[in-house]
Design a protein around this motif. Structure first.
Motif: not given
Length: 72
Positions: A37-51
């Motif tokens: 869950e922590k890894l996925i939350l980190h990926e979501i944050a990175a994807a939102k920042k990139k977006l």
């Protein structure tokens, strides 16, 4: 956008599995799901920042500022 949707869908699935393992008192497995869950939350944050740093988002922000009367 689609990648973000898939990550959030995967996060909901893992969260549901983690809660089920806690309910069954299988805490080692629940800890494994927590790590995922922590890894996925980190990926979501990175994807939102990139977006938000993309050219389309910048263009939309300019258009919104013009319509709202704000000047940068």
């Amino acid at each position: 956008m689609y990648k973000l949707y898939l990550l959030e869908k995967q996060l909901r699935k893992i969260n549901k599995l983690k809660l089920q393992e806690i309910k069954n008192q299988n805490f080692e497995s629940a800890a494994s799901y927590r790590d995922q869950e922590k890894l996925i939350l980190h990926e979501i944050a990175a994807a939102k920042k990139k977006l938000k740093s993309g050219p389309l988002f910048r263009f939309l922000r300019i258009i919104m500022n013009l319509y709202s009367g704000k000047r940068n």
